[in-house]
Design a protein around this motif. Structure first.
Motif, PDB file in Angstrom:
ATOM      1  N   ALA A  21       1.142  -1.238   0.193  1.00 46.73           N
ATOM      2  CA  ALA A  21       0.774  -0.125   0.109  1.00 46.73           C
ATOM      3  C   ALA A  21       1.063   1.224  -0.082  1.00 46.73           C
ATOM      4  CB  ALA A  21      -1.062  -0.091   0.980  1.00 46.73           C
ATOM      5  N   GLU A  22       0.650   2.329  -1.071  1.00 47.63           N
ATOM      6  CA  GLU A  22       1.384   2.940  -0.921  1.00 47.63           C
ATOM      7  C   GLU A  22       1.344   4.513  -0.501  1.00 47.63           C
ATOM      8  OE1 GLU A  22       4.131   3.586  -2.785  1.00 47.63           O
ATOM      9  OE2 GLU A  22       4.181   1.746  -3.286  1.00 47.63           O
ATOM     10  N   THR A  23      -0.299   4.174   0.069  1.00 48.96           N
ATOM     11  CA  THR A  23      -0.819   5.890   0.590  1.00 48.96           C
ATOM     12  C   THR A  23      -2.093   4.908   1.736  1.00 48.96           C
ATOM     13  OG1 THR A  23      -2.879   5.089  -0.160  1.00 48.96           O
ATOM     14  CG2 THR A  23      -0.900   6.453  -1.121  1.00 48.96           C
ATOM     15  N   ARG A  24      -2.244   5.807   2.942  1.00 49.42           N
ATOM     16  CA  ARG A  24      -2.564   5.104   3.569  1.00 49.42           C
ATOM     17  C   ARG A  24      -4.470   4.753   3.566  1.00 49.42           C
ATOM     18  NH1 ARG A  24      -3.403   5.510   9.726  1.00 49.42           N
ATOM     19  NH2 ARG A  24      -5.637   4.438  10.182  1.00 49.42           N
ATOM     20  N   ALA A  25      -5.180   5.517   2.575  1.00 45.93           N
ATOM     21  CA  ALA A  25      -6.342   4.765   1.602  1.00 45.93           C
ATOM     22  C   ALA A  25      -6.648   3.127   1.685  1.00 45.93           C
ATOM     23  CB  ALA A  25      -6.880   6.077   1.001  1.00 45.93           C
ATOM     24  N   GLU A  26      -5.130   3.396   0.243  1.00 44.98           N
ATOM     25  CA  GLU A  26      -4.549   1.510   0.263  1.00 44.98           C
ATOM     26  C   GLU A  26      -4.814   0.468   0.816  1.00 44.98           C
ATOM     27  OE1 GLU A  26      -1.061   1.719  -2.358  1.00 44.98           O
ATOM     28  OE2 GLU A  26      -1.888   2.913  -3.989  1.00 44.98           O
ATOM     29  N   ALA A  27      -3.953   1.110   2.429  1.00 47.41           N
ATOM     30  CA  ALA A  27      -4.271  -0.222   3.249  1.00 47.41           C
ATOM     31  C   ALA A  27      -5.198  -0.206   4.191  1.00 47.41           C
ATOM     32  CB  ALA A  27      -2.927   1.018   4.588  1.00 47.41           C
ATOM     33  N   GLU A  28      -6.300   0.919   4.305  1.00 49.14           N
ATOM     34  CA  GLU A  28      -6.954   0.483   4.625  1.00 49.14           C
ATOM     35  C   GLU A  28      -8.499   0.116   3.918  1.00 49.14           C
ATOM     36  OE1 GLU A  28      -8.653   4.586   5.441  1.00 49.14           O
ATOM     37  OE2 GLU A  28      -7.467   5.012   7.007  1.00 49.14           O
ATOM     38  N   GLU A  29      -7.953   0.565   2.170  1.00 45.00           N
ATOM     39  CA  GLU A  29      -9.399  -0.839   1.697  1.00 45.00           C
ATOM     40  C   GLU A  29      -8.614  -2.312   1.938  1.00 45.00           C
ATOM     41  OE1 GLU A  29      -9.699  -0.900  -3.653  1.00 45.00           O
ATOM     42  OE2 GLU A  29      -8.442   0.849  -2.342  1.00 45.00           O
ATOM     43  N   ALA A  30      -7.017  -2.599   0.878  1.00 45.06           N
ATOM     44  CA  ALA A  30      -6.470  -3.428   1.553  1.00 45.06           C
ATOM     45  C   ALA A  30      -6.765  -4.502   2.969  1.00 45.06           C
ATOM     46  CB  ALA A  30      -5.337  -3.491   1.662  1.00 45.06           C
ATOM     47  N   ILE A  31      -6.745  -3.886   3.916  1.00 40.15           N
ATOM     48  CA  ILE A  31      -7.540  -4.130   5.443  1.00 40.15           C
ATOM     49  C   ILE A  31      -8.754  -4.908   5.794  1.00 40.15           C
ATOM     50  CG2 ILE A  31      -7.773  -3.859   7.756  1.00 40.15           C
ATOM     51  CD1 ILE A  31      -5.152  -1.980   7.370  1.00 40.15           C
ATOM     52  N   ALA A  32      -9.493  -3.721   4.811  1.00 41.58           N
ATOM     53  CA  ALA A  32     -10.666  -3.637   4.711  1.00 41.58           C
ATOM     54  C   ALA A  32     -11.479  -5.611   3.502  1.00 41.58           C
ATOM     55  CB  ALA A  32     -11.848  -2.753   4.398  1.00 41.58           C
ATOM     56  N   ASP A  33     -10.755  -5.065   2.796  1.00 39.05           N
ATOM     57  CA  ASP A  33     -10.511  -6.579   1.842  1.00 39.05           C
ATOM     58  C   ASP A  33     -10.825  -7.654   1.938  1.00 39.05           C
ATOM     59  OD1 ASP A  33     -11.595  -7.914  -0.473  1.00 39.05           O
ATOM     60  OD2 ASP A  33      -9.543  -7.738  -1.535  1.00 39.05           O
ATOM     61  N   MET A  34      -9.216  -7.714   3.077  1.00 40.51           N
ATOM     62  CA  MET A  34      -8.675  -9.420   3.799  1.00 40.51           C
ATOM     63  C   MET A  34      -9.571  -9.582   5.182  1.00 40.51           C
ATOM     64  SD  MET A  34      -4.508  -8.997   3.731  1.00 40.51           S
ATOM     65  CE  MET A  34      -3.286  -8.431   2.069  1.00 40.51           C
ATOM     66  N   PHE A  35     -10.180  -8.532   6.000  1.00 40.23           N
ATOM     67  CA  PHE A  35     -11.007  -8.985   6.233  1.00 40.23           C
ATOM     68  C   PHE A  35     -12.332  -9.377   6.190  1.00 40.23           C
ATOM     69  CE2 PHE A  35      -7.716  -7.854   9.943  1.00 40.23           C
ATOM     70  CZ  PHE A  35      -7.563  -8.954  10.391  1.00 40.23           C
ATOM     71  N   GLY A  36     -12.840  -8.286   5.143  1.00 39.30           N
ATOM     72  CA  GLY A  36     -14.729  -8.825   4.204  1.00 39.30           C
ATOM     73  C   GLY A  36     -14.579 -10.015   3.264  1.00 39.30           C
ATOM     74  N   GLY A  37     -12.919 -11.115   3.690  1.00 38.38           N
ATOM     75  CA  GLY A  37     -13.232 -12.049   2.861  1.00 38.38           C
ATOM     76  C   GLY A  37     -12.885 -12.139   1.493  1.00 38.38           C
ATOM     77  N   GLY A  38     -11.976 -10.911   1.313  1.00 40.72           N
ATOM     78  CA  GLY A  38     -11.366 -10.686  -0.564  1.00 40.72           C
ATOM     79  C   GLY A  38      -9.813 -12.259  -0.780  1.00 40.72           C
ATOM     80  N   PHE A  39     -10.278 -13.224   0.530  1.00 42.54           N
ATOM     81  CA  PHE A  39      -9.038 -13.970   0.249  1.00 42.54           C
ATOM     82  C   PHE A  39      -9.395 -15.094   1.173  1.00 42.54           C
ATOM     83  CE2 PHE A  39      -6.690  -9.851  -0.550  1.00 42.54           C
ATOM     84  CZ  PHE A  39      -5.993 -10.256  -1.800  1.00 42.54           C
ATOM     85  N   GLY A  40     -10.758 -15.282   1.676  1.00 38.66           N
ATOM     86  CA  GLY A  40     -11.700 -16.428   1.903  1.00 38.66           C
ATOM     87  C   GLY A  40     -10.910 -16.691   4.161  1.00 38.66           C
ATOM     88  N   ALA A  41     -10.974 -17.639   4.090  1.00 35.96           N
ATOM     89  CA  ALA A  41      -9.803 -18.020   4.738  1.00 35.96           C
ATOM     90  C   ALA A  41      -8.857 -17.110   5.566  1.00 35.96           C
ATOM     91  CB  ALA A  41      -9.814 -19.477   5.537  1.00 35.96           C
ATOM     92  N   ALA A  42      -7.752 -17.482   4.710  1.00 36.26           N
ATOM     93  CA  ALA A  42      -6.927 -16.173   4.677  1.00 36.26           C
ATOM     94  C   ALA A  42      -7.083 -15.321   4.908  1.00 36.26           C
ATOM     95  CB  ALA A  42      -6.110 -16.520   3.176  1.00 36.26           C
ATOM     96  N   GLY A  43      -7.717 -14.993   5.208  1.00 38.40           N
ATOM     97  CA  GLY A  43      -7.942 -13.459   5.414  1.00 38.40           C
ATOM     98  C   GLY A  43      -8.589 -13.167   7.234  1.00 38.40           C
ATOM     99  N   ALA A  44      -8.298 -14.605   7.382  1.00 38.09           N
ATOM    100  CA  ALA A  44      -9.124 -14.018   8.593  1.00 38.09           C
ATOM    101  C   ALA A  44      -8.262 -13.474   9.908  1.00 38.09           C
ATOM    102  CB  ALA A  44      -9.022 -16.011   9.586  1.00 38.09           C
ATOM    103  N   GLU A  45      -6.634 -13.587   9.847  1.00 40.00           N
ATOM    104  CA  GLU A  45      -5.941 -12.913  10.224  1.00 40.00           C
ATOM    105  C   GLU A  45      -4.761 -11.685   9.147  1.00 40.00           C
ATOM    106  OE1 GLU A  45      -3.152 -14.134  13.091  1.00 40.00           O
ATOM    107  OE2 GLU A  45      -4.590 -15.462  14.815  1.00 40.00           O
TER     108      GLU A  45
END
Length: 425
Positions: free
Chosen positions: A156-180
């Motif tokens: 993530a190059e920006t804070r917004a990109e980091a927040e988006e990545a976190i939301a995507d991962m915890f939101g199921g974007g990577f399935g069970a891999a994003g549980a943590e």
């Protein structure tokens, strides 16, 4: 001896090709395999998630060694199940396979064993991850903790990109891999890969490589499973390799052994060569793909004998794996649309003609349709060649690429570009 190889990609085709050259081999079986692997092994239908069925097949065919190619069966504990039945396995048990199955597990081990790596925070919720972000600069690395087919890492190059990545991962974007989610400091340097074999106690080096993860030339665009690789990696000098063995590989093996979960198999260390020395990015618990292909092209030792010695705990006193001088380079031919939605079913021709140039074509995602070879995955072929320099190996690989007839496929035309630039200096 009879051997069962599990997997269906380019890595497994390279392993099958090399295993088939061993004078120790009686019969090689592969499940599920692919049309290229079928040239070296008898293909069998086995569900690797059905551990009892795999064990029953091994008993029926008097299998002396099971070689597990992909990471998923290792993380699923297939090695444990087979070893419990007295079957030798190349590949770690479930607990030490967490080195690949959980990025947080690896980072915590690094902290315990004082292994050089990026600073990190392991988080179990989006709120925790967001709260940890201010402790890192930009860019920052956001990683899904579990297996994500090589795609669970966001820089993530920006804070917004980091927040988006976190939301995507915890939101199921990577399935069970994003549980943590693991948040890491961004490291600067050049990446390289180092391989070693461990029998649980003893460790021997198995060579180095560099790969190209981005889909586009110049290393731009989305991350993929790998668009090409070459071996060795000259930036990983003999002195740096010794440092990696002493400060990263051996402490990892010793720590796991001391904690009662000895690691047996190949350790694939992704490294960042920083100004402070090599630091561990991540571990994989199996040979890389496509790094395995270039390593097998260079290997002079009997692969089967090496894998058996690893599985039987007999690496003590052994020298490093013997790799021939010069270079090997592989170019991935991918299906149009990869890494998003690859176009399957495209006809492939000219494989024999390409190999007639002196290259080796490893099948990564192919199938037979009424006897005709077609694309059946994202990464379809690995066009692999050797040379006395990276420049020479690259030229040989692209001569073979240009001989293939794969109109619904594409490749990068710059594999090895960093080292080729250095060779011109």
């Amino acid at each position: 001896m009879n051997v069962l190889l599990l997997g269906s990609g380019g890595r497994e085709h390279a392993l099958a090709w090399k295993l088939a050259q061993s004078p120790l081999l009686d019969s090689l079986f592969a499940a599920p395999g692919n049309p290229g692997i079928a040239d070296h092994a008898e293909l069998v239908a086995l569900d690797v998630t059905d551990h009892d069925a795999v064990a029953a097949f091994c008993a029926d065919k008097e299998i002396a060694l099971v070689v597990i190619g992909p990471e998923a069966p290792l993380v699923d504990g297939l090695g444990d199940s087979l070893r419990a039945r007295g079957i030798a396995v190349f590949g770690p048990d479930k607990a030490p396979a967490q080195l690949e199955g959980s990025k947080g597990f690896t980072k915590d081990l690094c902290a315990r064993a004082n292994i050089p790596t990026a600073g990190y925070v392991r988080t179990a919720s989006a709120a925790d991850a967001l709260a940890a972000l201010p402790g890192f600069g930009l860019p920052v690395v956001i990683k899904a903790d579990g297996l994500a087919a090589g795609k669970g890492v966001i820089i993530a190059e920006t804070r917004a990109e980091a927040e988006e990545a976190i939301a995507d991962m915890f939101g199921g974007g990577f399935g069970a891999a994003g549980a943590e989610v693991v948040i890491e400091e961004f490291m600067t340097g050049e990446e390289a890969s180092f391989f070693a074999l461990s029998d649980g106690v003893n460790v021997i080096p198995f060579g180095s490589a560099q790969d190209h993860k981005r889909v586009g030339e110049g290393d731009v665009g989305p991350n993929t499973g790998g668009m090409g690789a070459y071996s060795p990696a000259p930036v990983l000098t003999a002195a740096l390799e010794a440092e990696v063995m002493d400060q990263i590989i051996r402490p990892t093996v010793a720590t796991l052994a001391a904690e009662g979960i000895p690691y047996s198999g190949v350790l694939f260390a992704g490294l960042m060569l920083t100004d402070q020395g090599p630091k561990l990015i991540e571990y994989n618990a199996r040979f890389g793909d496509p790094e395995c292909q270039v390593l097998m092209m260079r290997l002079e030792d009997d692969l089967l004998e090496l894998l058996r010695a690893t599985a039987e705990g007999k690496l003590a006193g052994r020298a490093a794996a013997k790799l021939r001088p010069g270079y090997a380079l592989t170019v991935v031919m991918a299906a149009n649309g990869y890494p998003a939605v690859p176009q399957k079913g495209g006809a492939i021709g000219g494989v024999a003609q390409a190999e007639a140039t002196g290259a080796r074509i490893f099948h990564a995602g192919t199938a037979l349709n009424d006897g005709a070879l077609v694309a059946n995955g994202g990464r379809v072929l690995n066009v692999t060649a050797s040379g006395t320099s990276v420049t020479e190996a690259q030229a040989a690989a692209y001569r073979a690429v240009d001989t293939l007839d794969f109109p619904t496929g594409f490749c990068r035309r710059d594999i090895g570009w960093r080292e080729i630039a250095r060779e011109k200096m």
